[in-house]
Design a protein around this motif. Structure first.
Motif, PDB file in Angstrom:
ATOM      1  N   PHE A 163      37.809  36.079  38.461  1.00 47.05           N
ATOM      2  CA  PHE A 163      37.602  35.775  39.875  1.00 47.05           C
ATOM      3  C   PHE A 163      38.510  34.646  40.326  1.00 47.05           C
ATOM      4  CE2 PHE A 163      34.989  32.602  37.865  1.00 47.05           C
ATOM      5  CZ  PHE A 163      34.963  31.517  38.739  1.00 47.05           C
ATOM      6  N   THR A 164      38.645  34.544  41.616  1.00 47.24           N
ATOM      7  CA  THR A 164      39.403  33.471  42.249  1.00 47.24           C
ATOM      8  C   THR A 164      38.783  33.224  43.614  1.00 47.24           C
ATOM      9  OG1 THR A 164      41.630  32.726  42.845  1.00 47.24           O
ATOM     10  CG2 THR A 164      41.113  35.039  43.276  1.00 47.24           C
ATOM     11  N   THR A 165      39.382  32.354  44.392  1.00 48.09           N
ATOM     12  CA  THR A 165      38.884  32.171  45.759  1.00 48.09           C
ATOM     13  C   THR A 165      39.553  33.198  46.665  1.00 48.09           C
ATOM     14  OG1 THR A 165      40.607  30.593  46.398  1.00 48.09           O
ATOM     15  CG2 THR A 165      38.591  29.692  45.412  1.00 48.09           C
ATOM     16  N   LYS A 166      38.861  33.554  47.723  1.00 48.70           N
ATOM     17  CA  LYS A 166      39.431  34.499  48.677  1.00 48.70           C
ATOM     18  C   LYS A 166      40.696  33.922  49.301  1.00 48.70           C
ATOM     19  CE  LYS A 166      36.641  37.020  50.971  1.00 48.70           C
ATOM     20  NZ  LYS A 166      35.619  37.563  51.922  1.00 48.70           N
ATOM     21  N   GLU A 167      40.703  32.618  49.527  1.00 48.79           N
ATOM     22  CA  GLU A 167      41.873  31.975  50.124  1.00 48.79           C
ATOM     23  C   GLU A 167      43.079  32.047  49.199  1.00 48.79           C
ATOM     24  OE1 GLU A 167      38.181  30.508  51.928  1.00 48.79           O
ATOM     25  OE2 GLU A 167      38.890  30.638  49.846  1.00 48.79           O
ATOM     26  N   PHE A 168      42.865  31.785  47.907  1.00 44.64           N
ATOM     27  CA  PHE A 168      43.975  31.844  46.953  1.00 44.64           C
ATOM     28  C   PHE A 168      44.531  33.256  46.867  1.00 44.64           C
ATOM     29  CE2 PHE A 168      45.935  32.419  42.806  1.00 44.64           C
ATOM     30  CZ  PHE A 168      46.745  31.294  42.697  1.00 44.64           C
ATOM     31  N   ALA A 169      43.660  34.248  46.823  1.00 44.37           N
ATOM     32  CA  ALA A 169      44.101  35.630  46.711  1.00 44.37           C
ATOM     33  C   ALA A 169      44.909  36.056  47.934  1.00 44.37           C
ATOM     34  CB  ALA A 169      42.900  36.547  46.527  1.00 44.37           C
ATOM     35  N   GLU A 170      44.466  35.651  49.113  1.00 44.31           N
ATOM     36  CA  GLU A 170      45.177  36.027  50.334  1.00 44.31           C
ATOM     37  C   GLU A 170      46.532  35.333  50.439  1.00 44.31           C
ATOM     38  OE1 GLU A 170      42.374  35.063  53.360  1.00 44.31           O
ATOM     39  OE2 GLU A 170      41.227  36.942  53.134  1.00 44.31           O
ATOM     40  N   ASN A 174      50.620  38.529  45.116  1.00 44.81           N
ATOM     41  CA  ASN A 174      51.429  38.981  43.976  1.00 44.81           C
ATOM     42  C   ASN A 174      51.041  38.247  42.701  1.00 44.81           C
ATOM     43  OD1 ASN A 174      52.822  40.734  45.635  1.00 44.81           O
ATOM     44  ND2 ASN A 174      54.530  39.318  45.988  1.00 44.81           N
ATOM     45  N   THR A 175      50.702  36.981  42.832  1.00 46.18           N
ATOM     46  CA  THR A 175      50.269  36.208  41.673  1.00 46.18           C
ATOM     47  C   THR A 175      48.978  36.784  41.102  1.00 46.18           C
ATOM     48  OG1 THR A 175      51.285  34.177  42.510  1.00 46.18           O
ATOM     49  CG2 THR A 175      49.536  33.925  40.880  1.00 46.18           C
ATOM     50  N   VAL A 176      48.039  37.084  41.982  1.00 47.39           N
ATOM     51  CA  VAL A 176      46.760  37.639  41.538  1.00 47.39           C
ATOM     52  C   VAL A 176      46.972  38.979  40.840  1.00 47.39           C
ATOM     53  CG1 VAL A 176      44.526  38.527  42.295  1.00 47.39           C
ATOM     54  CG2 VAL A 176      45.436  36.436  43.314  1.00 47.39           C
ATOM     55  N   LYS A 177      47.782  39.836  41.433  1.00 48.34           N
ATOM     56  CA  LYS A 177      48.026  41.150  40.841  1.00 48.34           C
ATOM     57  C   LYS A 177      48.746  41.027  39.506  1.00 48.34           C
ATOM     58  CE  LYS A 177      48.342  43.151  45.469  1.00 48.34           C
ATOM     59  NZ  LYS A 177      49.257  43.754  46.482  1.00 48.34           N
ATOM     60  N   ALA A 178      49.714  40.136  39.433  1.00 48.24           N
ATOM     61  CA  ALA A 178      50.451  39.935  38.180  1.00 48.24           C
ATOM     62  C   ALA A 178      49.526  39.406  37.098  1.00 48.24           C
ATOM     63  CB  ALA A 178      51.617  38.981  38.404  1.00 48.24           C
ATOM     64  N   PHE A 179      48.642  38.489  37.473  1.00 47.04           N
ATOM     65  CA  PHE A 179      47.708  37.923  36.497  1.00 47.04           C
ATOM     66  C   PHE A 179      46.743  38.992  35.995  1.00 47.04           C
ATOM     67  CE2 PHE A 179      43.814  35.816  35.178  1.00 47.04           C
ATOM     68  CZ  PHE A 179      44.311  34.895  34.261  1.00 47.04           C
ATOM     69  N   TRP A 280      42.989  44.690  41.829  1.00 41.49           N
ATOM     70  CA  TRP A 280      42.972  45.430  40.571  1.00 41.49           C
ATOM     71  C   TRP A 280      43.664  46.775  40.733  1.00 41.49           C
ATOM     72  CZ3 TRP A 280      41.081  50.227  39.329  1.00 41.49           C
ATOM     73  CH2 TRP A 280      41.074  50.561  37.967  1.00 41.49           C
ATOM     74  N   THR A 281      43.382  47.471  41.848  1.00 39.22           N
ATOM     75  CA  THR A 281      43.984  48.776  42.095  1.00 39.22           C
ATOM     76  C   THR A 281      45.508  48.694  42.110  1.00 39.22           C
ATOM     77  OG1 THR A 281      42.055  49.502  43.378  1.00 39.22           O
ATOM     78  CG2 THR A 281      44.115  50.720  43.705  1.00 39.22           C
TER      79      THR A 281
END
Length: 388
Positions: A163-170, A174-179, A280-281
């Protein structure tokens, strides 16, 4: 009855400190113990309920879950740690018409060993191994114990996610998807090679013996590759809405929040309030990902290095994070700050927690989202001794 051969070393459970602050148990530990002791002399038969018919000190090998739960609950000897996964135990107690009170269980299995607890909480990948096995820290019970599985009983709640924060993901999609992509590649390799994964975690500063680490890796593999219904998981890390909805429904029923506004918000939460499957998708598709917006990132674990988190250690050791353009710091848990608080405050970018903890945190005012569901089934069981 067999006794343990060594001293339990590490604390046995990965607990969420934030949930302890937000939710609590059905009462304070002292109160739970007092309530449990008060009913110890009351039998299920006297209450008109089903009770296990025993010819020995413990339970017959063919006793039903209902018989065992009713008997142990009527004696006030059902145990749980009470800091995040007691809700499954309470749901099981409710299913069989029992009070949701439970004994406050320590982080070792000594209470189970000395019969203070007849039906003890255990994670399949941790305490259950200590109870059954004879390696360092084990109690050596072998096949003289059985357990009740929360998945089989229909009261499973999902556990380890990313999980992460919604703000970080938005701000850093690309960082979230890569991670997520690199982490799930690590999990895929770890599940295909659990022995090697256990060794990698052990070398990273294991909190348990190498033998127990190897046991843990094999059991964690099952949680990642099998869903709550016992089906093989086709897509590792997928956010299964049916299982997540069951987790949310049970959370709404059993999580108790002291703050009235938080308690009210809890009842209004939907899946969209604590998970976003789009990351994730995209991460698991064949579509090339853009350059990570942030390359130096960190993930907060729930506990000390152990195979519960083997996918992240494997992703680091095999260079999967580096290949994704990321420099990842893996931060062990066990400190004074819970993983939800650490992520919400920006001390780390990602975290691993149980979905119930995420739900409680968001009800309390955080804005966290699960972006991958690593464990596809509950690892919680209630273990009991059988007559030999």
């Amino acid at each position: 009855m067999k006794r343990r051969t060594g001293k339990v070393t590490a604390a046995a459970l990965t607990l969420a400190l934030t949930t302890a602050a937000l939710s609590g148990c059905s009462g304070a530990p002292e109160k739970e113990t007092t309530q449990a002791a008060a009913v110890e002399s009351t039998t299920g038969k006297e209450n008109g309920t089903t009770q296990a018919e025993n010819t020995g000190k413990y339970y017959s090998a063919d006793a039903t879950p209902e018989e065992i739960v009713v008997d142990a609950a009527s004696k006030g000897k059902v145990g749980n740690w009470g800091l995040g996964n007691e809700y499954e135990v309470q749901a099981l107690l409710t299913k069989y018409g029992q009070s949701t009170d439970f004994l406050s269980q320590a982080f070792d299995m000594d209470g189970f060993d000395d019969d203070s607890i007849l039906l003890a909480s255990a994670m399949t990948y941790n305490e259950l191994g200590l109870i059954k096995n004879s390696y360092k820290g084990g109690y050596s019970y072998g096949d003289s114990v059985k357990y009740i599985d929360m998945n089989d009983e229909g009261v499973a709640m999902l556990e380890d996610n990313i999980f992460t924060t919604k703000e970080f993901a938005e701000a850093n999609p690309n960082t979230v998807k890569a991670f997520v992509r690199a982490s799930m590649k690590g999990w895929e390799y770890a599940c295909a090679n659990p022995e090697e994964a256990a060794e990698i975690v052990f070398n990273a500063g294991s909190s348990v013996s190498s033998e127990h680490q190897a046991y843990m890796a094999e059991e964690v593999k099952k949680l990642v590759e099998t869903d709550t219904k016992g089906n093989q998981v086709a897509d590792l890390g997928k956010l299964d809405d049916e299982a997540l909805q069951q987790t949310l429904d049970l959370a709404k029923k059993y999580i108790k929040l002291d703050d009235s506004a938080a308690a009210e918000k809890l009842q209004t939460l939907t899946l969209d309030d604590f998970r976003d499957a789009s990351y994730w998708t995209d991460a698991m598709s064949d579509v090339p990902l853009g350059a990570p917006e942030k390359t130096d990132v960190s993930i907060q674990l729930k506990w000390l290095p152990q195979a519960q988190f083997m996918g992240y250690y494997v992703a680091e050791a095999k260079g999967y994070y580096k290949d994704a353009g990321l420099n990842v710091t893996i931060t062990p848990g066990g400190g004074d700050i819970g993983e939800t608080t650490a992520v919400n405050s920006g001390q780390v970018d990602f975290g691993v927690t149980w979905d119930a903890n995420l739900i409680a945190a968001n009800a309390g005012g955080m804005n966290l989202i699960a972006v991958s569901q690593v464990y596809q089934r509950s690892g919680l069981v209630l273990v009991y001794k059988i007559n030999e």
